[in-house]
Write a protein that holds these residues in place. Sequence first.
Motif, PDB file in Angstrom:
ATOM      1  N   GLY A 205     -14.651  -6.337   1.717  1.00  0.00           N
ATOM      2  CA  GLY A 205     -13.666  -5.712   0.840  1.00  0.00           C
ATOM      3  C   GLY A 205     -12.269  -6.270   1.023  1.00  0.00           C
ATOM      4  O   GLY A 205     -11.273  -5.560   0.867  1.00  0.00           O
TER       5      GLY A 205
ATOM      6  N   ALA B 266      -9.334  -9.555   0.288  1.00  0.00           N
ATOM      7  CA  ALA B 266      -8.973 -10.579  -0.691  1.00  0.00           C
ATOM      8  C   ALA B 266      -9.509 -11.935  -0.227  1.00  0.00           C
ATOM      9  O   ALA B 266      -9.488 -12.250   0.973  1.00  0.00           O
ATOM     10  CB  ALA B 266      -7.457 -10.641  -0.856  1.00  0.00           C
TER      11      ALA B 266
ATOM     12  N   ASP C 189      -1.628 -10.344  -1.309  1.00  0.00           N
ATOM     13  CA  ASP C 189      -2.350 -10.390  -0.036  1.00  0.00           C
ATOM     14  C   ASP C 189      -1.572  -9.652   1.055  1.00  0.00           C
ATOM     15  O   ASP C 189      -2.166  -8.958   1.881  1.00  0.00           O
ATOM     16  CB  ASP C 189      -2.589 -11.838   0.387  1.00  0.00           C
TER      17      ASP C 189
ATOM     18  N   ASN D 203      -5.628  -5.217  -9.040  1.00  0.00           N
ATOM     19  CA  ASN D 203      -6.353  -6.058  -9.994  1.00  0.00           C
ATOM     20  C   ASN D 203      -5.852  -5.828 -11.414  1.00  0.00           C
ATOM     21  O   ASN D 203      -5.784  -6.764 -12.221  1.00  0.00           O
ATOM     22  CB  ASN D 203      -7.851  -5.785  -9.915  1.00  0.00           C
TER      23      ASN D 203
ATOM     24  N   SER E  70      -7.150  -1.641  -4.593  1.00  0.00           N
ATOM     25  CA  SER E  70      -7.681  -2.880  -5.167  1.00  0.00           C
ATOM     26  C   SER E  70      -7.741  -2.801  -6.683  1.00  0.00           C
ATOM     27  O   SER E  70      -7.387  -3.766  -7.376  1.00  0.00           O
ATOM     28  CB  SER E  70      -9.072  -3.170  -4.606  1.00  0.00           C
TER      29      SER E  70
ATOM     30  N   THR F 108      -8.379   3.226  -6.466  1.00  0.00           N
ATOM     31  CA  THR F 108      -8.219   2.469  -5.223  1.00  0.00           C
ATOM     32  C   THR F 108      -7.069   1.491  -5.365  1.00  0.00           C
ATOM     33  O   THR F 108      -6.690   1.110  -6.484  1.00  0.00           O
ATOM     34  CB  THR F 108      -9.497   1.693  -4.865  1.00  0.00           C
TER      35      THR F 108
ATOM     36  N   GLU G 126      -2.094  -5.976   0.598  1.00  0.00           N
ATOM     37  CA  GLU G 126      -3.426  -5.558   1.031  1.00  0.00           C
ATOM     38  C   GLU G 126      -3.514  -5.508   2.551  1.00  0.00           C
ATOM     39  O   GLU G 126      -4.108  -4.580   3.130  1.00  0.00           O
ATOM     40  CB  GLU G 126      -4.479  -6.505   0.459  1.00  0.00           C
TER      41      GLU G 126
END
Length: 304
Positions: A259, A261, A109, A93, A89, A87, A112
């Motif tokens: 889901g 940030a 951000d 990460n 994310s 994913t 995303e």
Amino acid sequence: MIRLHLDNESLRSIRLALSPLWETLGSLALFARYRGAVPSPYASWMHYARRSVQPEVMGPLLDLTRRQEAAFLKRAYAYIPDPSRTTLSAELNFLRQDGNTPGEEQLVDLLEQYWHGAIGPYWNSIRTSLEEEVLFRARTLAVGGPEAMLAELGGRVHWQRPTLTAPYHLDLTRSVARAQLVLIPSVFSGGTRMFTVNEPTIAMSYQARASGFLPLVADTKSDEESKDRLALLIGTGRARIMRALEMPKTTTAVAQSLGLAKSTVSQHLAVLTSAELVWRQRLGGRVFYQLDHSGFALLEQLGD
């Protein structure tokens, strides 16, 4: 042009992987390259994305993409996709482990928010296509061997033992010995070819077979959201947050449930609180948010 001279051990270690991050960067490169009309099959997708991604998100991202000066973007372009991170994310990460400055966290951000507006609604269609591509190439790899698989890649990627060549904006020639080559099929390969080296691994994107005729169809959820009157008024992100606040929640709880940030949720909550649609209450060491009377009234009128 990229020229990779592969030894036998490197040939035997070829593998394939998917990368939502590489798809995101490739799609951004399309925006950076084409300010107007784009070639097929990206026209309908770009029309949708231009309407779905807010200018305050798209503008800074395109500026950074064209200049390629941001440290986090440099790490993103140097990232080696891994099957354990499936994913966006998870990939972001992983890159965050190096430690980000506040400016870089803001860039994360933005990425995303861009993903949720431009890629997320199409991801089921894209992922299905890429998974089918990986299965097809894996079968060729298992039955015909790595050279047969490389010979069929297409997309202006050519194999003539021992050299794999592919178009690239730089002229690179590299001998690959006792290394692993990771091939990443991409729908958005029309934006840029991704290529990175992190010894002993080399990763390169190539155009997935379906890219030339893939109908980028948005998920049904996206169609429903386009009819969402509350989202049309205040934006999809804030509408989702308002619906999550019928019971008091902390910023962390809202972020986890949606889901998103935490910093993105904080920005939206600040706007909703200023508009007196949400109230803010500190209890001990935690801050809770819930819809105010006007927020409940707005949700009742437009939220269905």
